[in-house]
Scaffold this active site. Structure first.
Site, short mmCIF file in Angstrom:
data_model
loop_
_atom_site.label_atom_id
_atom_site.label_comp_id
_atom_site.label_asym_id
_atom_site.label_seq_id
_atom_site.Cartn_x
_atom_site.Cartn_y
_atom_site.Cartn_z
N GLU A 220 -28.04 27.13 26.21
CA GLU A 220 -27.17 27.90 25.30
C GLU A 220 -26.90 27.05 24.06
OE1 GLU A 220 -25.70 31.02 24.99
OE2 GLU A 220 -24.71 30.20 23.23
N ARG A 225 -19.31 28.54 24.28
CA ARG A 225 -19.90 29.51 25.22
C ARG A 225 -20.55 28.78 26.39
NH1 ARG A 225 -20.42 34.80 23.51
NH2 ARG A 225 -22.40 35.16 24.57
N ASP A 263 -33.43 36.17 26.63
CA ASP A 263 -32.52 37.32 26.52
C ASP A 263 -31.81 37.12 25.18
OD1 ASP A 263 -31.15 39.65 27.47
OD2 ASP A 263 -29.44 38.39 27.98
N CYS A 316 -30.48 43.82 24.15
CA CYS A 316 -29.66 45.02 24.41
C CYS A 316 -29.51 45.81 23.11
CB CYS A 316 -28.30 44.65 25.01
SG CYS A 316 -27.31 43.59 23.96
C1 LIG Z 1 -27.56 38.32 24.51
S1 LIG Z 1 -26.63 36.88 24.72
C2 LIG Z 1 -27.21 36.33 26.30
C3 LIG Z 1 -26.59 37.05 27.45
C4 LIG Z 1 -26.89 36.36 28.78
N1 LIG Z 1 -28.31 36.19 28.97
C5 LIG Z 1 -26.33 37.15 29.95
O1 LIG Z 1 -27.02 38.01 30.50
O2 LIG Z 1 -25.17 36.92 30.30
C6 LIG Z 1 -27.43 35.74 23.65
C7 LIG Z 1 -26.91 34.33 23.73
O3 LIG Z 1 -27.80 33.52 22.98
C8 LIG Z 1 -27.08 32.52 22.33
N2 LIG Z 1 -27.94 32.03 21.22
C9 LIG Z 1 -28.01 32.48 19.95
N3 LIG Z 1 -28.94 31.78 19.27
C10 LIG Z 1 -29.45 30.88 20.12
C11 LIG Z 1 -30.42 29.85 20.00
N4 LIG Z 1 -31.05 29.62 18.84
N5 LIG Z 1 -30.68 29.08 21.08
C12 LIG Z 1 -30.03 29.30 22.25
N6 LIG Z 1 -29.10 30.24 22.42
C13 LIG Z 1 -28.82 31.03 21.38
C14 LIG Z 1 -25.80 33.21 21.92
O4 LIG Z 1 -24.78 32.25 21.67
C15 LIG Z 1 -25.53 34.09 23.13
O5 LIG Z 1 -24.73 33.41 24.05
#
Ligand SMILES: C[S@@+](CC[C@H](N)C(=O)[O-])C[C@H]1O[C@@H](n2cnc3c(N)ncnc32)[C@H](O)[C@@H]1O
Length: 374
Positions: A220, A225, A263, A316
């Site tokens: 993450e 978070r 995701d 999503c």
């Molecule tokens: C759609 S949510 C993931 C939901 C999670 N997979 C679940 O089912 O509970 C996307 C996540 O990716 C993180 N994120 C955004 N950019 C990112 C990056 N470059 N590398 C890693 N994580 C990232 C966000 O902070 C967020 O927590």
């Protein structure tokens, strides 16, 4: 401290949402603090008032507008919107909607709130267009209808009555569409092995992974978070390592993993039911930026995958850019990827992957694509 009524708790939450707080966060904290003395039924009512009034804001304001002459203070506006929501969407009897809203209003404005809500109670709304009636910004309405036709319209209407996600057997509350993503991840690799969930917070998908994945890694980018994620995996999936890194340059070796789940961060336009305020702050311009992040995450996932390993991509949302265009662009730039067909019958075919629209099963909208590295 004086005990607040359901409607007073709701008005306070609505004021904070208007000021920029996220509805789900503020609702959870209001119910934990000011709503402490409320019964379970009243807490459910506060939730409906806050989420419904936030979601239906455009429709509500359209009905209220003809009766307002001057700019309102935030608490008065919140009370009027909440009362109007009860009158036009919830079918609350007028005397209850009006009197109880007036009782939750500051003394200086009770006359105004009473007079306006009485007028609203005898209105039969006329809608200038469906975006107003179903309370979406025009660009979101147009995007869904232009992309999906009647299915787009049905999706938007369905997101105004969202699913109540149920607890999994382990107690974690998760929507069904997210579980269907994990079913595909598990089914594509029955032998398990090493897996990285590259965008893992809050941890719903990592903690749903099948038992064949012995020690999943939850990655993450966002530190706070990731801290919450750590709490979630310790409780629901002990043995999971949490890594904080930018998934577009992640600290895993080339060709080392049996599976990667991306995701990805996305516009969330399939999850507007679950996030009642999201439709008012997502911007169309953000989609292009998200598309580049999604592509960079997929490129990085590909680098880390061993030959024979499986890459899963889910979002999503249901925009063409973040689904078909990202997956086709990515597939075209990595010829050694073999597209895998999704197994679940709930997926509608979408290019080389699948999509579930919000009205298909009353879930979040979700799109998914899967490849095996040759
Ligand atoms: C759609 S949510 C993931 C939901 C999670 N997979 C679940 O089912 O509970 C996307 C996540 O990716 C993180 N994120 C955004 N950019 C990112 C990056 N470059 N590398 C890693 N994580 C990232 C966000 O902070 C967020 O927590």
């Amino acid at each position: 401290m004086k005990k607040l009524t359901s409607r007073q708790v709701a008005v306070q939450a609505l004021i904070e949402i208007e000021e920029g707080a996220r509805a789900n966060d503020i609702l959870a904290s209001s119910l934990a603090s000011t709503g402490e003395g409320l019964s379970a039924r009243d807490r459910g009512f506060v939730t409906e008032l806050v989420q419904g009034t936030t979601r239906m804001r455009r429709a509500i304001d359209h009905v209220l507008q003809p009766f307002l002459r001057r700019k309102l203070d935030p608490d008065v506006r919140a009370a009027l919107r909440m009362g109007t929501h009860q009158l036009i969407h919830l079918g609350t009897p007028p005397h209850a909607a009006v009197n109880d809203t007036v009782a939750a209003t500051a003394k200086r404005a009770t006359g105004l709130v009473n007079a306006v809500l009485r007028k609203v109670s005898s209105v039969h709304p006329e809608w200038p267009n469906e975006a107003t009636r179903y309370s979406y910004p025009d660009w979101i309405w147009d995007l869904f209808v232009n992309t999906w036709g009647q299915d787009g319209r049905a999706s938007l209407i369905a997101m105004n009555s969202p699913e109540r996600p149920s607890p999994r057997p382990d107690g974690y509350i998760q929507g069904r569409a997210s579980r269907w993503v994990i079913d595909e991840v598990d089914n594509a690799s029955p032998e398990g092995g090493s897996i990285v969930d590259l965008c893992a917070a809050p941890g719903g998908k990592t903690t749903a992974l099948g038992a064949q994945w012995i020690s999943p890694v939850a990655n993450e980018i966002d530190r706070s978070r990731a801290e919450n994620l750590l709490g979630v995996v310790s409780r629901f999936r002990p043995g999971t390592a949490v890594v904080i890194s930018d998934g577009t340059s992640a600290p895993f070796r080339d060709g080392s993993l049996d599976a990667v789940l991306v995701d990805a961060p996305c516009s969330g336009l399939g999850a507007l039911g679950r996030r009642s305020d999201a439709r008012w702050h997502i911007s169309e311009a953000a989609i292009n930026r998200l598309v580049s992040t999604q592509t960079a995450l997929l490129d990085e996932a590909f680098r880390m995958l061993r030959p024979g390993g499986v890459l899963s991509y889910s979002v999503c949302t249901v925009t063409r850019q973040e689904t078909i265009e990202v997956s086709e662009g990515f597939g075209a730039s990595h010829r050694e990827l073999l597209n895998l067909a999704l197994e679940g019958s709930h997926w509608r075919p979408l290019s080389q992957g699948g999509v579930v629209l919000p009205h298909d099963f009353g879930t979040d909208g979700m799109a998914m694509f899967q490849w095996k590295r040759q």
